[in-house]
Design a protein around this motif. Structure first.
Motif, PDB file in Angstrom:
ATOM      1  N   LEU A   1       0.924  -1.203   0.041  1.00 11.25           N
ATOM      2  CA  LEU A   1       0.096  -0.115   0.127  1.00 11.25           C
ATOM      3  C   LEU A   1       0.911   1.272   0.102  1.00 11.25           C
ATOM      4  O   LEU A   1       0.596   2.135  -0.709  1.00 11.25           O
ATOM      5  CB  LEU A   1      -1.025  -0.027   1.385  1.00 11.25           C
ATOM      6  N   THR A   2       1.992   1.361   0.699  1.00  6.48           N
ATOM      7  CA  THR A   2       2.947   2.226   0.837  1.00  6.48           C
ATOM      8  C   THR A   2       3.267   2.668  -0.621  1.00  6.48           C
ATOM      9  O   THR A   2       3.491   3.608  -1.086  1.00  6.48           O
ATOM     10  CB  THR A   2       4.140   2.135   1.857  1.00  6.48           C
ATOM     11  N   ALA A   3       3.888   1.373  -1.363  1.00  7.84           N
ATOM     12  CA  ALA A   3       4.485   1.702  -2.843  1.00  7.84           C
ATOM     13  C   ALA A   3       3.399   1.984  -3.782  1.00  7.84           C
ATOM     14  O   ALA A   3       3.666   2.956  -4.493  1.00  7.84           O
ATOM     15  CB  ALA A   3       5.165   0.375  -2.998  1.00  7.84           C
ATOM     16  N   GLY A   4       2.184   1.356  -3.601  1.00  5.54           N
ATOM     17  CA  GLY A   4       1.170   1.807  -4.386  1.00  5.54           C
ATOM     18  C   GLY A   4       0.693   3.214  -4.565  1.00  5.54           C
ATOM     19  O   GLY A   4       0.270   3.894  -5.337  1.00  5.54           O
ATOM     20  N   ARG A   5       0.582   3.695  -3.295  1.00  8.36           N
ATOM     21  CA  ARG A   5       0.027   5.219  -3.035  1.00  8.36           C
ATOM     22  C   ARG A   5       0.860   6.034  -3.710  1.00  8.36           C
ATOM     23  O   ARG A   5       1.027   6.962  -4.201  1.00  8.36           O
ATOM     24  CB  ARG A   5       0.042   5.395  -1.605  1.00  8.36           C
ATOM     25  N   ALA A   6       2.363   5.913  -3.404  1.00  8.21           N
ATOM     26  CA  ALA A   6       3.411   6.576  -3.857  1.00  8.21           C
ATOM     27  C   ALA A   6       3.683   6.514  -5.457  1.00  8.21           C
ATOM     28  O   ALA A   6       3.733   7.655  -5.859  1.00  8.21           O
ATOM     29  CB  ALA A   6       4.629   6.118  -3.184  1.00  8.21           C
ATOM     30  N   LEU A   7       3.331   5.444  -5.935  1.00 10.37           N
ATOM     31  CA  LEU A   7       3.336   5.422  -7.401  1.00 10.37           C
ATOM     32  C   LEU A   7       2.206   6.055  -8.035  1.00 10.37           C
ATOM     33  O   LEU A   7       2.616   6.753  -9.157  1.00 10.37           O
ATOM     34  CB  LEU A   7       3.242   3.969  -7.716  1.00 10.37           C
ATOM     35  N   LEU A   8       0.806   6.032  -7.715  1.00 10.92           N
ATOM     36  CA  LEU A   8      -0.214   6.707  -8.004  1.00 10.92           C
ATOM     37  C   LEU A   8      -0.064   8.244  -7.877  1.00 10.92           C
ATOM     38  O   LEU A   8      -0.235   8.884  -8.931  1.00 10.92           O
ATOM     39  CB  LEU A   8      -1.342   6.343  -7.034  1.00 10.92           C
ATOM     40  N   HIS A   9       0.646   8.636  -6.797  1.00  9.46           N
ATOM     41  CA  HIS A   9       0.791  10.156  -6.795  1.00  9.46           C
ATOM     42  C   HIS A   9       1.566  10.703  -7.587  1.00  9.46           C
ATOM     43  O   HIS A   9       1.548  11.790  -8.217  1.00  9.46           O
ATOM     44  CB  HIS A   9       1.421  10.480  -5.126  1.00  9.46           C
ATOM     45  N   ALA A  10       2.887   9.980  -7.828  1.00  8.57           N
ATOM     46  CA  ALA A  10       3.830  10.372  -8.829  1.00  8.57           C
ATOM     47  C   ALA A  10       3.347  10.368 -10.258  1.00  8.57           C
ATOM     48  O   ALA A  10       3.691  11.166 -10.923  1.00  8.57           O
ATOM     49  CB  ALA A  10       5.220   9.503  -8.568  1.00  8.57           C
ATOM     50  N   ASP A  11       2.472   9.308 -10.407  1.00  7.57           N
ATOM     51  CA  ASP A  11       1.983   9.351 -11.769  1.00  7.57           C
ATOM     52  C   ASP A  11       0.803  10.297 -12.211  1.00  7.57           C
ATOM     53  O   ASP A  11       0.939  10.977 -13.193  1.00  7.57           O
ATOM     54  CB  ASP A  11       1.268   7.892 -11.980  1.00  7.57           C
TER      55      ASP A  11
END
Length: 212
Positions: A115-125
């Motif tokens: 979840l930490t990685a997924g949230r960070a990826l979505l925010h960056a994208d």
């Protein structure tokens, strides 16, 4: 509005969100009109070959039988999605509906990492902020590309991490909201990220899979 589903799981999540929202209308007081959603903004999926759009997956979507069997009686309004634009206060309903439709099947530690990685990826994208952390996911980050959504209004409404047909594969599903470049705010967008797990010296690492 939601991102057009491109995998069985995204189709399932879209169906769950729309079905619950439709059921909520049945309990709306007589004469009250449902809110009109805004025009769908250009998603990050159409910007700079961004990986926000989901890729096809081979895993089977979960069954909704368990959730259906525990549905409340007709006299009690069901858990409903918040109206468009409800804000942070309505995000709990979105999270609850995701967790009900797809029960947890990963260890808590793995869920937290994913979840930490997924949230960070979505925010960056979506916003363009933090893409340097994911060079394999954003190979064209050196190009001058305007972010699809404003950082200030971007918000992740709900997120879950689940297995993807194997103990070493997982998928993170996120529901989010934001204001696009035209100034239009929309919510209930759906995005998923696929991860694979590798173990080195007893330490497990979840690695996001780039789009091909």
């Amino acid at each position: 509005m939601t991102t057009t589903p491109r995998s069985p799981r995204l189709l399932l999540l879209s169906t769950v969100l729309l079905a619950v929202a439709g059921t909520a209308l049945l309990y709306m007081p007589h004469g009250q009109q449902p809110p009109t959603p805004g025009t769908a903004p250009p998603s990050a999926a159409t910007t700079a070959r961004s990986p926000i759009a989901a890729t096809p997956s081979t895993g089977r979507p979960p069954t909704l039988g368990a959730a259906a069997s525990t549905a409340p009686e007709a006299s009690t309004p069901p858990a409903a999605l918040p109206p468009h634009g409800e804000g942070v206060a309505g995000d709990r309903a979105v999270q609850r509906n995701l967790e009900t439709a797809w029960p947890a099947d990963l260890p808590v530690a793995d869920q937290r990492k994913l979840l930490t990685a997924g949230r960070a990826l979505l925010h960056a994208d979506a916003t363009g902020v933090g893409r340097a952390r994911w060079p394999d996911m954003f190979p064209d980050m050196g190009q001058a590309v305007a972010p699809a959504f404003a950082t200030a209004d971007f918000r992740i409404q709900a997120a879950i991490a689940r297995r993807d047909g194997s103990p070493n594969k997982a998928v993170v599903h996120l529901v989010w909201a934001g204001t696009d470049r035209s100034g239009t705010f929309t919510d209930l967008h759906i995005t998923e990220w696929n991860f694979t797990r590798t173990t080195k010296k007893g330490t497990a690492t979840w690695t996001p899979q780039p789009r091909t």
